[in-house]
Write a protein that holds these residues in place. Sequence first.
Motif, PDB file in Angstrom:
ATOM      1  N   THR A   1     -15.009  -6.209  15.289  1.00  0.00           N
ATOM      2  CA  THR A   1     -15.594  -6.294  16.633  1.00  0.00           C
ATOM      3  C   THR A   1     -14.749  -5.587  17.673  1.00  0.00           C
ATOM      4  O   THR A   1     -15.176  -5.439  18.821  1.00  0.00           O
ATOM      5  CB  THR A   1     -15.746  -7.771  17.038  1.00  0.00           C
ATOM      6  N   SER A   2     -13.567  -5.126  17.323  1.00  0.00           N
ATOM      7  CA  SER A   2     -12.690  -4.430  18.263  1.00  0.00           C
ATOM      8  C   SER A   2     -13.080  -2.950  18.318  1.00  0.00           C
ATOM      9  O   SER A   2     -13.961  -2.497  17.575  1.00  0.00           O
ATOM     10  CB  SER A   2     -11.237  -4.579  17.814  1.00  0.00           C
ATOM     11  N   PRO A   3     -12.433  -2.179  19.180  1.00  0.00           N
ATOM     12  CA  PRO A   3     -12.722  -0.734  19.222  1.00  0.00           C
ATOM     13  C   PRO A   3     -12.500  -0.016  17.896  1.00  0.00           C
ATOM     14  O   PRO A   3     -12.977   1.113  17.739  1.00  0.00           O
ATOM     15  CB  PRO A   3     -11.752  -0.234  20.296  1.00  0.00           C
ATOM     16  N   LEU A   4     -11.803  -0.636  16.954  1.00  0.00           N
ATOM     17  CA  LEU A   4     -11.640  -0.016  15.643  1.00  0.00           C
ATOM     18  C   LEU A   4     -12.970   0.160  14.928  1.00  0.00           C
ATOM     19  O   LEU A   4     -13.053   0.902  13.936  1.00  0.00           O
ATOM     20  CB  LEU A   4     -10.706  -0.868  14.772  1.00  0.00           C
ATOM     21  N   HIS A   5     -13.980  -0.515  15.402  1.00  0.00           N
ATOM     22  CA  HIS A   5     -15.306  -0.385  14.795  1.00  0.00           C
ATOM     23  C   HIS A   5     -15.833   1.050  14.910  1.00  0.00           C
ATOM     24  O   HIS A   5     -16.735   1.439  14.150  1.00  0.00           O
ATOM     25  CB  HIS A   5     -16.276  -1.362  15.466  1.00  0.00           C
ATOM     26  N   ALA A   6     -15.291   1.842  15.829  1.00  0.00           N
ATOM     27  CA  ALA A   6     -15.755   3.217  16.015  1.00  0.00           C
ATOM     28  C   ALA A   6     -15.376   4.108  14.840  1.00  0.00           C
ATOM     29  O   ALA A   6     -15.940   5.199  14.675  1.00  0.00           O
ATOM     30  CB  ALA A   6     -15.185   3.800  17.312  1.00  0.00           C
ATOM     31  N   PHE A   7     -14.427   3.662  14.024  1.00  0.00           N
ATOM     32  CA  PHE A   7     -13.988   4.453  12.875  1.00  0.00           C
ATOM     33  C   PHE A   7     -14.621   3.912  11.595  1.00  0.00           C
ATOM     34  O   PHE A   7     -14.936   2.727  11.500  1.00  0.00           O
ATOM     35  CB  PHE A   7     -12.456   4.426  12.746  1.00  0.00           C
ATOM     36  N   GLN A   8     -14.771   4.807  10.623  1.00  0.00           N
ATOM     37  CA  GLN A   8     -15.351   4.418   9.338  1.00  0.00           C
ATOM     38  C   GLN A   8     -14.313   3.665   8.522  1.00  0.00           C
ATOM     39  O   GLN A   8     -13.313   4.225   8.096  1.00  0.00           O
ATOM     40  CB  GLN A   8     -15.812   5.661   8.563  1.00  0.00           C
ATOM     41  N   GLY A   9     -14.543   2.358   8.335  1.00  0.00           N
ATOM     42  CA  GLY A   9     -13.583   1.536   7.620  1.00  0.00           C
ATOM     43  C   GLY A   9     -13.832   1.500   6.127  1.00  0.00           C
ATOM     44  O   GLY A   9     -14.875   1.919   5.635  1.00  0.00           O
ATOM     45  N   ARG A  10     -12.820   0.997   5.399  1.00  0.00           N
ATOM     46  CA  ARG A  10     -12.907   0.804   3.960  1.00  0.00           C
ATOM     47  C   ARG A  10     -12.467  -0.616   3.624  1.00  0.00           C
ATOM     48  O   ARG A  10     -11.492  -1.119   4.173  1.00  0.00           O
ATOM     49  CB  ARG A  10     -12.009   1.804   3.218  1.00  0.00           C
ATOM     50  N   LYS A  11     -13.171  -1.244   2.720  1.00  0.00           N
ATOM     51  CA  LYS A  11     -12.814  -2.573   2.246  1.00  0.00           C
ATOM     52  C   LYS A  11     -11.654  -2.465   1.255  1.00  0.00           C
ATOM     53  O   LYS A  11     -11.628  -1.582   0.405  1.00  0.00           O
ATOM     54  CB  LYS A  11     -14.029  -3.219   1.576  1.00  0.00           C
ATOM     55  N   LEU A  12     -10.677  -3.379   1.372  1.00  0.00           N
ATOM     56  CA  LEU A  12      -9.538  -3.382   0.461  1.00  0.00           C
ATOM     57  C   LEU A  12      -9.940  -4.058  -0.847  1.00  0.00           C
ATOM     58  O   LEU A  12      -9.567  -5.189  -1.150  1.00  0.00           O
ATOM     59  CB  LEU A  12      -8.330  -4.091   1.094  1.00  0.00           C
ATOM     60  N   ASP A  13     -10.747  -3.335  -1.622  1.00  0.00           N
ATOM     61  CA  ASP A  13     -11.123  -3.779  -2.959  1.00  0.00           C
ATOM     62  C   ASP A  13     -11.129  -2.556  -3.864  1.00  0.00           C
ATOM     63  O   ASP A  13     -10.768  -1.452  -3.447  1.00  0.00           O
ATOM     64  CB  ASP A  13     -12.480  -4.494  -2.958  1.00  0.00           C
ATOM     65  N   ARG A  14     -11.528  -2.747  -5.096  1.00  0.00           N
ATOM     66  CA  ARG A  14     -11.443  -1.652  -6.078  1.00  0.00           C
ATOM     67  C   ARG A  14     -12.282  -0.450  -5.659  1.00  0.00           C
ATOM     68  O   ARG A  14     -11.818   0.697  -5.684  1.00  0.00           O
ATOM     69  CB  ARG A  14     -11.883  -2.164  -7.451  1.00  0.00           C
TER      70      ARG A  14
ATOM     71  N   LEU B   1       0.832  -1.208   0.000  1.00  0.00           N
ATOM     72  CA  LEU B   1       0.000   0.000   0.000  1.00  0.00           C
ATOM     73  C   LEU B   1       0.863   1.252   0.000  1.00  0.00           C
ATOM     74  O   LEU B   1       0.558   2.232  -0.695  1.00  0.00           O
ATOM     75  CB  LEU B   1      -0.927  -0.013   1.221  1.00  0.00           C
ATOM     76  N   ARG B   2       1.940   1.239   0.768  1.00  0.00           N
ATOM     77  CA  ARG B   2       2.839   2.387   0.804  1.00  0.00           C
ATOM     78  C   ARG B   2       3.422   2.660  -0.581  1.00  0.00           C
ATOM     79  O   ARG B   2       3.428   3.805  -1.065  1.00  0.00           O
ATOM     80  CB  ARG B   2       3.959   2.130   1.805  1.00  0.00           C
ATOM     81  N   ASP B   3       3.920   1.626  -1.242  1.00  0.00           N
ATOM     82  CA  ASP B   3       4.513   1.815  -2.567  1.00  0.00           C
ATOM     83  C   ASP B   3       3.464   2.262  -3.585  1.00  0.00           C
ATOM     84  O   ASP B   3       3.745   3.090  -4.465  1.00  0.00           O
ATOM     85  CB  ASP B   3       5.162   0.514  -3.031  1.00  0.00           C
TER      86      ASP B   3
ATOM     87  N   LEU C   1      -1.678  -3.132  -7.258  1.00  0.00           N
ATOM     88  CA  LEU C   1      -1.989  -3.342  -5.845  1.00  0.00           C
ATOM     89  C   LEU C   1      -2.806  -4.611  -5.662  1.00  0.00           C
ATOM     90  O   LEU C   1      -2.600  -5.362  -4.693  1.00  0.00           O
ATOM     91  CB  LEU C   1      -2.747  -2.140  -5.291  1.00  0.00           C
ATOM     92  N   GLU C   2      -3.724  -4.879  -6.561  1.00  0.00           N
ATOM     93  CA  GLU C   2      -4.574  -6.063  -6.448  1.00  0.00           C
ATOM     94  C   GLU C   2      -3.726  -7.336  -6.467  1.00  0.00           C
ATOM     95  O   GLU C   2      -3.954  -8.262  -5.677  1.00  0.00           O
ATOM     96  CB  GLU C   2      -5.576  -6.070  -7.590  1.00  0.00           C
ATOM     97  N   ALA C   3      -2.717  -7.360  -7.327  1.00  0.00           N
ATOM     98  CA  ALA C   3      -1.853  -8.537  -7.394  1.00  0.00           C
ATOM     99  C   ALA C   3      -1.022  -8.686  -6.121  1.00  0.00           C
ATOM    100  O   ALA C   3      -0.847  -9.802  -5.590  1.00  0.00           O
ATOM    101  CB  ALA C   3      -0.937  -8.432  -8.613  1.00  0.00           C
ATOM    102  N   ALA C   4      -0.522  -7.568  -5.579  1.00  0.00           N
ATOM    103  CA  ALA C   4       0.285  -7.625  -4.362  1.00  0.00           C
ATOM    104  C   ALA C   4      -0.555  -8.094  -3.173  1.00  0.00           C
ATOM    105  O   ALA C   4      -0.095  -8.894  -2.339  1.00  0.00           O
ATOM    106  CB  ALA C   4       0.895  -6.259  -4.078  1.00  0.00           C
ATOM    107  N   VAL C   5      -1.793  -7.625  -3.082  1.00  0.00           N
ATOM    108  CA  VAL C   5      -2.671  -8.044  -1.985  1.00  0.00           C
ATOM    109  C   VAL C   5      -3.026  -9.525  -2.125  1.00  0.00           C
ATOM    110  O   VAL C   5      -3.060 -10.270  -1.132  1.00  0.00           O
ATOM    111  CB  VAL C   5      -3.938  -7.165  -1.960  1.00  0.00           C
ATOM    112  N   ALA C   6      -3.291  -9.966  -3.358  1.00  0.00           N
ATOM    113  CA  ALA C   6      -3.616 -11.376  -3.565  1.00  0.00           C
ATOM    114  C   ALA C   6      -2.451 -12.274  -3.161  1.00  0.00           C
ATOM    115  O   ALA C   6      -2.643 -13.337  -2.549  1.00  0.00           O
ATOM    116  CB  ALA C   6      -3.984 -11.608  -5.029  1.00  0.00           C
ATOM    117  N   GLU C   7      -1.241 -11.835  -3.460  1.00  0.00           N
ATOM    118  CA  GLU C   7      -0.066 -12.617  -3.070  1.00  0.00           C
ATOM    119  C   GLU C   7       0.108 -12.644  -1.564  1.00  0.00           C
ATOM    120  O   GLU C   7       0.455 -13.686  -0.972  1.00  0.00           O
ATOM    121  CB  GLU C   7       1.167 -12.028  -3.739  1.00  0.00           C
TER     122      GLU C   7
END
Length: 307
Positions: free
Chosen positions: A102-115, A19-21, A149-155
Motif C-alpha cells: 500500500t506504500s509508494p513501493l506499489h508503483a514498482f513491479q514486485g516479486r514474491k519471495l518464493d520459488r 539474499l546477498r550470500d 535460501l528457503e531455509a534461511a528465509v524460513a528461519e
Amino acid sequence: MKIFISWSGEPSRQVARALRDWLSVVAQHVELWMSEEEIQSGTRWNDSIASSLDVTNFGIVCVTRANQSAPWLMFEAGALAKRLEQARVVPLCIDLEPSDITSPLHAFQGRKLDRAGMRRLVNELSDLAENPRPRESIDTLFDAMWPRLEAAVAEATATITAPSGEPNRSAESMLAELVTRVRNIERDTENRESHQMETRLLGERVEKMQIALFSAKREAEEAVARAHVAMNDHHHADARTAAALTEVQLLQATVAKLRHELEAAEGSNRVKIKQGAIRSPATPESRAAPGHLPPTTTPGNRPQTAP
C-alpha cells in the motif's frame, strides 16, 4: 552489474543478508551491496550509501507488512528510481503479496519471495548481463541452491506473527493508493499500446520480407530453368559438332581411298603402256623417212614405185 539491497528492521535485515550470500552464488555476474556489511569504520554513513546508490544498476527492496512504509526504504527506493533511466527497482515481498503493498513501493513491479518469484528474478538478472548464461544452466543452479535460501528465509521469518486484521487507514492513504493504482493502469495501457504498435510494425516487416523471399525464390527458379535450357542447347551443339566431325572424317577417308585408287589406276596404265611398246617393235617401213611411202608389191610380187 551492481545490485543495491535495501532493508529496514527485522526480519528484513536477515533476509537481505541471506539474499546477498545466495545471489553471489546463483548470479555470479553481479556485484552485491548491502549497507550493514559494506560501510567501513570511520566512514560517514549517509555518504557511503549515497555513493553506492550513484553506481547502482539494480535495486532490490526487502519488504514486509511492517516496514513497507519505512522512511528509509522510501528514501533508497526513490534514490534508485531517480538514478536509473529505467526503474530497475524490485520490491521483494517477504510476508505479503505484491498486490498487498500500500506504500509508494506499489508503483514498482514486485516479486514474491518464493520459488517462482525468485526464479523469475534470477532470470531477469541474467538477461541484463552482457553475456547471458543459457537458461538451462541457470535453472539447474537455481534448483540446487533454492533450498538454502528457503531455509534461511524460513528461519528469519519464524517470529513474524500474522496480522490480526486490516490496519486502520486514513482517507489520504487510500487516496494515495487509488492515485498510484490509476497511474499504474495508465502506464500499463501505454506499454500495451506501444507493444501492439511494435507488433504491427514487426508484422509488416515480416510480410515484406516474405514477399521479397518469394520473389527471390521465383527468380532463382527461373535462373535455374534458363541454365538447364542453356545446358541442353550446349549438349545439342556438342552432338551436332561431333556428327559434323564424323562426316568430315568419313569424307577424308573416302577422298584418301579415291586418291589411292586413282594412283593405282594410273600406275596400272603406265605399266600397260610400257608392255604395249615392247610387244609392237618398229619395222623398217615404220622407220621410213617422212614423206616417203613404202614400196608396194604387185600380184607378180614386183615392187612398184610411185610415178
